[in-house]
Design a protein around this motif. Sequence first.
Motif, PDB file in Angstrom:
ATOM      1  N   GLN A  37     -58.352  47.836  -3.217  1.00  0.00           N
ATOM      2  CA  GLN A  37     -57.149  48.654  -3.442  1.00  0.00           C
ATOM      3  C   GLN A  37     -56.100  47.882  -4.223  1.00  0.00           C
ATOM      4  OE1 GLN A  37     -55.983  49.893   0.497  1.00  0.00           O
ATOM      5  NE2 GLN A  37     -57.360  51.737   0.476  1.00  0.00           N
ATOM      6  N   ARG A  38     -55.937  46.659  -3.931  1.00  0.00           N
ATOM      7  CA  ARG A  38     -54.959  45.811  -4.609  1.00  0.00           C
ATOM      8  C   ARG A  38     -55.304  45.720  -6.075  1.00  0.00           C
ATOM      9  NH1 ARG A  38     -54.704  40.684  -6.078  1.00  0.00           N
ATOM     10  NH2 ARG A  38     -56.771  40.257  -5.183  1.00  0.00           N
TER      11      ARG A  38
ATOM     12  N   GLN B  32     -53.567  49.911 -12.553  1.00  0.00           N
ATOM     13  CA  GLN B  32     -52.702  51.085 -12.806  1.00  0.00           C
ATOM     14  C   GLN B  32     -51.380  50.640 -13.343  1.00  0.00           C
ATOM     15  OE1 GLN B  32     -52.083  53.517  -9.374  1.00  0.00           O
ATOM     16  NE2 GLN B  32     -50.930  55.099 -10.530  1.00  0.00           N
ATOM     17  N   SER B  33     -50.872  49.593 -12.776  1.00  0.00           N
ATOM     18  CA  SER B  33     -49.560  49.138 -13.245  1.00  0.00           C
ATOM     19  C   SER B  33     -49.660  48.527 -14.614  1.00  0.00           C
ATOM     20  CB  SER B  33     -48.953  48.165 -12.240  1.00  0.00           C
ATOM     21  OG  SER B  33     -49.809  47.030 -12.139  1.00  0.00           O
TER      22      SER B  33
ATOM     23  N   ASN C  59     -57.087  47.757  -7.846  1.00  0.00           N
ATOM     24  CA  ASN C  59     -56.862  49.077  -8.481  1.00  0.00           C
ATOM     25  C   ASN C  59     -55.392  49.273  -8.808  1.00  0.00           C
ATOM     26  OD1 ASN C  59     -59.550  49.833  -8.510  1.00  0.00           O
ATOM     27  ND2 ASN C  59     -59.420  50.867  -6.518  1.00  0.00           N
ATOM     28  N   ASN C  60     -54.558  48.888  -7.894  1.00  0.00           N
ATOM     29  CA  ASN C  60     -53.108  49.074  -8.134  1.00  0.00           C
ATOM     30  C   ASN C  60     -52.662  48.214  -9.297  1.00  0.00           C
ATOM     31  OD1 ASN C  60     -52.792  50.958  -6.078  1.00  0.00           O
ATOM     32  ND2 ASN C  60     -52.350  49.397  -4.527  1.00  0.00           N
ATOM     33  N   GLN C  61     -53.197  47.049  -9.441  1.00  0.00           N
ATOM     34  CA  GLN C  61     -52.826  46.181 -10.563  1.00  0.00           C
ATOM     35  C   GLN C  61     -53.241  46.815 -11.872  1.00  0.00           C
ATOM     36  OE1 GLN C  61     -54.683  42.339  -9.577  1.00  0.00           O
ATOM     37  NE2 GLN C  61     -52.971  41.731  -8.224  1.00  0.00           N
TER      38      GLN C  61
ATOM     39  N   LEU D 104     -57.728  59.404  -7.837  1.00  0.00           N
ATOM     40  CA  LEU D 104     -57.235  58.496  -6.782  1.00  0.00           C
ATOM     41  C   LEU D 104     -57.272  59.177  -5.439  1.00  0.00           C
ATOM     42  CD1 LEU D 104     -56.005  55.745  -5.991  1.00  0.00           C
ATOM     43  CD2 LEU D 104     -53.730  56.720  -6.575  1.00  0.00           C
TER      44      LEU D 104
END
Length: 603
Positions: A587-588, A594-595, A590-592, A550
């Motif tokens: 980016q959004r 990861q969560s 990717n964050n989803q 990351l």
Amino acid sequence: MNRSRRIRNNTIKMPTVLSMPQPMCLIENDGSNLVVNKEAEKLLSEIFEPLIVVAIVGKYRTGKSFLMNRLAGCNKGFPLGSSIQSKTKGIWMWCVPHPQKPGHVLVLLDTEGLGDVEKGNSKNDTWIFSLTVLLSSALVYNSIGTIDQQAIEQLHFVTELTETIKLKSTDTREEMEEYKKILPSFTWCVRDFCLELKRDDKEISEDEYLMMSLEVKAGENFQNYNLPRECIRNFFSSHKCFVFDRPTSKKNLQRLDELRESELEEEFVGQAANFYDHMIRSSGVKMLPGGITVTGKILGNLASLYVDTIKSGSVPCMENAVLALSEIENTGALQDALSIYECEMNKNVAKFPTLSELEFVNMHKKCGRKATTVFMKRSLNDEDEKYLRELKMQIGKREKEFMKTNEDLSRAFCNNLLKNLSVTMQNGLMQGRYSRPGGHRLFLMDKQEFLQKYDRMPGKGVKSLEVLEAFIHENKNIEASILAAENRATQAEQRLAESHYRTMQAQWRRQSVEQQSRDLQQSMVRQSASQQQHINSLIEMMEQNRKRILQENNLRIAQSLQAQQSRLSSSHQRTLNEMQRNIEESQRRNNQRQSSGGGCILS
């Protein structure tokens, strides 16, 4: 040379009592009876040196005592007297150290005057003369005037010697020759001599004058004339003569013992000096038949023997006297020797018990040699060694007594020592120390230590081994009992040990199973923990990789934007903004992902 003579040549020097400030009576004479003075005899018994005995005889009041005092080196001593009465009764004695012969004692004998009218018994004179001859080694005959027929006749006692003295119990014709070997030397002192010593107008010596006076005459008619002369010649071993002038004036004769030498006539002083020198130098040691040297003790015994013989009505016999004296002296020598042996051995008793029998034997031999030396010194004529054999036998008996004492002390010491040393072992027996397994080995160790202590202990004596062997023999069953008890105890303990071993073996198996179970559980726990630790490590490693990727993506995006921004112009702002929206959208997303827990990360 016979043994008695050899003995005398090896006499042991012993202290002599010579504290005689004045003479004392040796043989008392009351005119009818002769008695030996016990005090004088006791004094003589303490003199062990050889004696030179000078005796003087002669008519009373002829100055005999004066000459004897001169020989003693004194003016006073023997009473001189100043009247017509005789001062000396019996035979008087004066013992002094010999002035020229160390280790010898000079004994002076002064006799009562012969021919004293007050005695009224001529036989008494004969016995006094005979005793003097028997006791002396040098005889001095003192007379007044000249050596004439009258003077020789007055010496008739010489002719009676064969009747009053015997050399042997059996008379023999050859006996006359033996007298000369035994009887004393003969010296004639002529007092107040006033003649010239001449013969046929030629000067002669005093000795020639004497021998001239003793010449015999041929013919049977002269037997009475010749007899005393022949006796004087034949009886005595040597002959000497001295003549003396009058010593001083008549008025001073009464106090002769008080006069100084300067008050005496010079001629007389010289004559007296010659007499003194000859008698001191030439007088020999008193000897008896068989070469026996006379000491004080022997002289005292001789005097008693001779006086007792005379009182019994017999004639003194030298042979019998020597035999009787030998009996007395040998018996005394035997007792003295035994006393010396016991005394010396008693000194050694303090050293008992001896280390060995050899040590005791050496003690015994040393004491025996001293005893034998004492015996040999005093013994007389023990020709067949009767008394010497008796001495050896008696010493042998006493040796056995001392040996028994030595052995008894050794046994007592060793028994007491064993008793003390065995206390530890006795206590061990009482406490049962040796009654358990291993007790016999412990007993042997204690026994060895006990024996070593006993062996190292000094002073055990000659019976050390014997007592130890007896002690071991007495206690031999103890060791067997200990060994038997140990065997019984060992068998019981072996059974107990086997039972205990089986019990312990089962317990060991159970404990082993339990231990294996615990080990398995612990192994599983350790394995689970190890697996969880491995998973946690993988998750941690993945998280670290994600964060690293990351960061790297963000860094590249930022770098790309920065580069694009610098190249775009304002006309491209819209395109830039669009791109910015696309980027934010990426980016959004990717964050989803990861969560949501996983998935691949797009680059």
